[in-house]
Design a protein around this motif. Structure first.
Motif, short mmCIF file in Angstrom:
data_model
loop_
_atom_site.label_atom_id
_atom_site.label_comp_id
_atom_site.label_asym_id
_atom_site.label_seq_id
_atom_site.Cartn_x
_atom_site.Cartn_y
_atom_site.Cartn_z
N PRO A 83 0.97 -1.35 0.18
CA PRO A 83 0.20 0.36 0.07
C PRO A 83 0.88 0.89 -0.26
CG PRO A 83 0.02 -0.92 2.00
CD PRO A 83 0.53 -1.72 1.52
N TYR A 84 0.25 2.89 -0.90
CA TYR A 84 1.37 3.83 -1.29
C TYR A 84 1.54 3.92 0.76
CZ TYR A 84 2.16 8.45 -1.43
OH TYR A 84 3.19 9.44 -1.68
N SER A 85 1.13 4.23 1.51
CA SER A 85 1.34 4.35 2.81
C SER A 85 3.28 3.67 3.69
CB SER A 85 0.82 4.38 4.03
OG SER A 85 0.55 2.88 4.34
N VAL A 86 2.54 2.21 2.68
CA VAL A 86 3.92 2.17 3.78
C VAL A 86 4.97 1.95 2.26
CG1 VAL A 86 5.30 -0.82 3.45
CG2 VAL A 86 2.83 -0.77 4.48
N ILE A 87 5.10 2.25 1.25
CA ILE A 87 5.81 2.74 0.58
C ILE A 87 7.00 3.92 0.61
CG2 ILE A 87 6.47 3.25 -2.12
CD1 ILE A 87 3.87 1.67 -2.81
N SER A 124 -5.21 -5.08 9.27
CA SER A 124 -5.26 -3.66 10.54
C SER A 124 -6.58 -2.93 9.14
CB SER A 124 -3.83 -3.05 9.94
OG SER A 124 -3.21 -2.08 8.87
N GLY A 125 -7.19 -2.89 8.25
CA GLY A 125 -7.73 -2.15 8.03
C GLY A 125 -9.17 -2.37 8.65
N GLU A 126 -10.49 -2.77 8.17
CA GLU A 126 -12.25 -3.01 9.29
C GLU A 126 -11.51 -3.37 10.54
OE1 GLU A 126 -15.38 -3.33 7.01
OE2 GLU A 126 -14.05 -1.52 7.09
N LEU A 127 -10.36 -4.78 10.17
CA LEU A 127 -10.64 -5.81 11.44
C LEU A 127 -10.37 -4.72 12.49
CD1 LEU A 127 -10.43 -8.99 9.95
CD2 LEU A 127 -12.22 -8.16 10.98
N ARG A 128 -9.25 -3.57 12.10
CA ARG A 128 -8.44 -2.80 13.61
C ARG A 128 -7.30 -3.64 13.76
NH1 ARG A 128 -13.17 -2.24 14.19
NH2 ARG A 128 -13.46 -2.78 15.73
N GLN A 129 -7.05 -5.26 13.43
CA GLN A 129 -6.36 -5.85 14.39
C GLN A 129 -4.96 -5.77 14.16
OE1 GLN A 129 -7.62 -9.97 13.02
NE2 GLN A 129 -8.38 -9.51 15.38
N TYR A 130 -4.12 -5.27 15.06
CA TYR A 130 -2.58 -5.32 14.34
C TYR A 130 -1.96 -6.13 15.38
CZ TYR A 130 -4.27 -1.00 13.43
OH TYR A 130 -4.98 0.21 12.95
N LYS A 162 -0.44 1.22 26.55
CA LYS A 162 0.58 2.60 26.65
C LYS A 162 1.38 3.15 25.88
CE LYS A 162 1.26 2.06 31.52
NZ LYS A 162 2.25 1.15 32.63
N MET A 163 1.70 2.38 24.80
CA MET A 163 2.60 2.64 24.12
C MET A 163 1.66 3.53 22.87
SD MET A 163 5.57 0.70 21.62
CE MET A 163 6.47 -0.16 23.04
N PHE A 164 1.03 3.00 22.24
CA PHE A 164 0.01 3.79 21.37
C PHE A 164 -1.35 4.69 21.71
CE2 PHE A 164 2.38 0.44 19.83
CZ PHE A 164 2.90 0.51 18.93
N LYS A 165 -1.54 4.58 23.24
CA LYS A 165 -2.26 5.41 23.59
C LYS A 165 -3.28 4.84 23.03
CE LYS A 165 0.41 8.44 25.90
NZ LYS A 165 1.46 7.46 25.61
N ILE A 178 -3.57 2.29 14.30
CA ILE A 178 -1.89 2.35 15.48
C ILE A 178 -1.22 2.63 13.92
CG2 ILE A 178 -0.12 1.46 15.93
CD1 ILE A 178 -1.64 0.04 17.85
N SER A 179 -0.37 3.75 14.08
CA SER A 179 0.20 4.29 12.61
C SER A 179 1.76 3.78 12.80
CB SER A 179 0.32 4.98 11.42
OG SER A 179 1.12 6.15 10.86
N PHE A 180 2.65 2.53 11.49
CA PHE A 180 3.60 2.35 12.64
C PHE A 180 4.54 3.26 11.80
CE2 PHE A 180 1.65 -2.43 12.69
CZ PHE A 180 1.37 -2.22 14.48
N PHE A 181 4.72 3.90 11.04
CA PHE A 181 5.74 4.50 10.77
C PHE A 181 5.85 6.82 10.80
CE2 PHE A 181 4.40 1.76 8.01
CZ PHE A 181 5.15 0.38 7.78
N GLU A 182 5.30 6.69 11.86
CA GLU A 182 4.92 7.65 12.63
C GLU A 182 6.37 8.05 13.25
OE1 GLU A 182 2.29 10.20 15.34
OE2 GLU A 182 1.74 7.24 15.85
N GLY A 183 7.44 9.59 12.18
CA GLY A 183 7.81 9.95 12.52
C GLY A 183 9.73 9.53 11.80
#
Lengths: 446, 95
Positions: free
Chosen positions: A50-54, B20-26, B45-48, B89-94
């Motif tokens: 997906p775009y965000s991963v890329i 992680s989409g519809e199901l919100r499972q990470y 705690k980590m992801f609030k 959750i967004s894993f790629f912050e920062g």
């Protein structure tokens, strides 16, 4: 798409291009897909991430940079249309901000010229001074070139061609030894003093003489020494200038008789003088026009012209058999210094060209349809049988354009001369033989 | 145990992205000794975010061969956390 254009220099505009969000997104996604197709991200099949991963994996800047490579030229072209600019050469495209995507393009545009009242420039065509004596001088030169040498059994005189053996000694040491040297007996012959002693010697005879050299002589072997020379004259040959006859005319060129030769020389001298005079006149007229003209041209145009001058110069050096590096070395200059040196003349040349192009446009001066082809044939003529092989080098789109530009310039210069001297302008006049031009002039004068 | 000792790394693959989409499972790789409660606390705690469910499973050790050398890949624990609706959750912050 929003485009604002702002003038930022002579013939230079800066376009600020704001690209629509929708369009940016589409372009970004399509580049992202191609990127991961080529370099798959671990955990994803090629082209499936997906775009965000890329974006996170490659970095935002990289994805945007790649996108602009594809999107930029497209957007640039549309922006030019919208701002109604005619670019003179490729502009410079840069990204200003990423979100929203704003591009900045610096575009050089065609030079703008305002010409003064060049129609009112009047110059007199200078009379080309011509003296029959010049023909005689040329004939004398031709005689010298076609001189023949014939062996004679007499003492050496000035101007003869001699074959000599020469041995020079200082004490027991041999400093000079030449055998069978063929040279002309003239006062400047080497080494100094030889001429005085060689004159008057019969073939087969030998002479001994001594010669002192000054301390500062350029040859360190001889400097400050007295050398004993042993000179032997082997043979003497006399210069025989051909008689100026019809036969001579025939050997010099394919002239029927002496009168034809004189006519031929007269015509050649006359045309070359005429051309020189025309060139001088054209320079004067151009200078006058330039003085009245105001113009604006982009910096790139000057840079291009400088590069062209430098390239031509380089080719000339190399065609003379020097390497460019060694030339720079002997001149103790860097390429950049040379570039600065040719800049003023290049700029002058550019200004002239701009003016000429403008005049050609205004006056509707055109190169005839067949002229380029005719010029190519003329350029190939000297190569004879190889012409067909060389043709692709000359007969291509780029060089055709160059030839056309050159022809147009010559044509315009001719037009200017005709205008300034008050002659009627006939496009065909360029290729008429001189006699007919004179007839036309007479008719105009009557 | 410290939070970062429990959650070793997020898993990003085609499959986990889909979850992680519809199901919100990470999905995470977690410490072998950690239990569901610890994982829940660490993620919150980590992801609030609010965690509503945790599934854990052991990924088996596998035999690997590198030339003539036989070896084993260590077994590890995977945890799939379900968030309450609205959280993400967004894993790629920062990055």
């Amino acid at each position: 798409m929003k485009v604002t254009s702002e003038k930022t220099g002579p013939c230079e505009y800066t376009l600020t291009i704001e690209v629509d969000e929708e369009r940016t997104k589409k372009a970004l996604q399509s580049t992202a897909r191609t990127m991961t197709r080529r370099a798959p991200i671990p955990g994803f099949r090629p082209g499936k991430a997906p775009y965000s991963v890329i974006e996170a994996y490659f970095g935002k800047e990289v994805v945007y940079g790649r996108t602009i490579e594809a999107l930029g030229p497209e957007v640039y072209k549309e922006a030019l249309d919208e701002a109604k600019l005619e670019p003179y050469s490729q502009g410079n495209l840069d990204m200003a901000t990423m979100e929203p995507l704003v591009l900045k393009a610096v575009v050089p545009v065609e030079p703008v010229v305002t010409l003064g009242d060049y129609h009112s420039i009047k110059k007199d065509k200078a009379e080309v001074p011509f003296d029959e004596a010049e023909i005689d001088k040329t004939i004398e030169e031709l005689r010298e070139q076609h001189a023949e040498w014939s062996a004679v059994e007499r003492a050496v005189q000035e101007g003869d061609q001699v074959t000599i053996d020469l041995v020079g000694r200082v004490g027991e040491e041999e400093v000079l030894s030449q055998a069978g040297r063929r040279t002309e007996a003239i006062p400047t012959m080497f080494p100094e003093g030889l001429f005085d002693h060689v004159v008057g010697v019969e073939p087969g005879q030998s002479v001994d003489y001594e010669q002192s050299y000054p301390e500062d002589h350029f040859n360190s072997k001889l400097a400050g020494k007295t050398v004993s020379y042993h000179l032997t004259v082997q043979s003497v040959r006399e210069k025989e200038l051909p008689q100026v006859t019809d036969e001579f005319a025939n050997t010099v060129g394919s002239y029927e008789n002496l009168a034809a030769l004189r006519d031929g020389i007269r015509e050649k001298l006359y045309t070359s003088k005429q051309e020189d005079a025309d060139e001088a006149l054209a320079t004067e007229i151009l200078a006058a026009i330039l003085e009245d003209a105001t113009m604006e041209y982009p910096q790139v145009a000057v840079d291009d012209e400088v590069e062209r001058h430098l390239r031509e110069f380089k080719q000339r050096i190399q065609s003379q058999g020097f390497s460019w590096e060694s030339y720079l070395n002997t001149q103790k200059k860097t390429e950049d210094e040379l570039r600065d040196e040719v800049r003023p003349s290049a700029e002058q040349h550019l200004r002239e060209n701009i003016v000429l192009a403008e005049i050609a446009k205004k006056e509707g001066i055109k190169v005839e349809a067949g002229a380029v082809e005719a010029e190519i044939v003329k350029m190939l003529e000297p190569y004879g049988a190889q012409a067909q092989m060389l043709r692709p080098y000359i007969d291509n789109e780029v060089s055709r354009q160059g030839i056309e530009r050159r022809l147009l310039t010559t044509q315009t210069v001719k037009w200017l001369i005709a205008m300034a001297t008050g002659q009627p302008w006939a496009e065909a006049a360029a290729d008429q033989p001189p006699a007919e031009v004179e007839a036309a002039e007479d008719a105009a004068a009557a | 145990m410290d939070l970062h000792e429990i959650l070793k790394r997020p898993l990003t693959t085609e499959k986990t992205t889909a979850l992680s989409g519809e199901l919100r499972q990470y999905s995470f790789e977690v410490d072998k000794r950690a239990n569901k409660h610890q994982v829940k606390e660490a993620v919150e705690k980590m992801f609030k975010v609010q965690v509503v469910g945790v599934n854990v499973l052991m990924m088996p050790s596998r035999q690997r061969r590198w030339g003539r050398i036989m070896g084993r890949k260590a077994a590890w624990k995977k945890a799939i956390v379900t968030l309450q609706p609205g959280d993400s959750i967004s894993f790629f912050e920062g990055v």
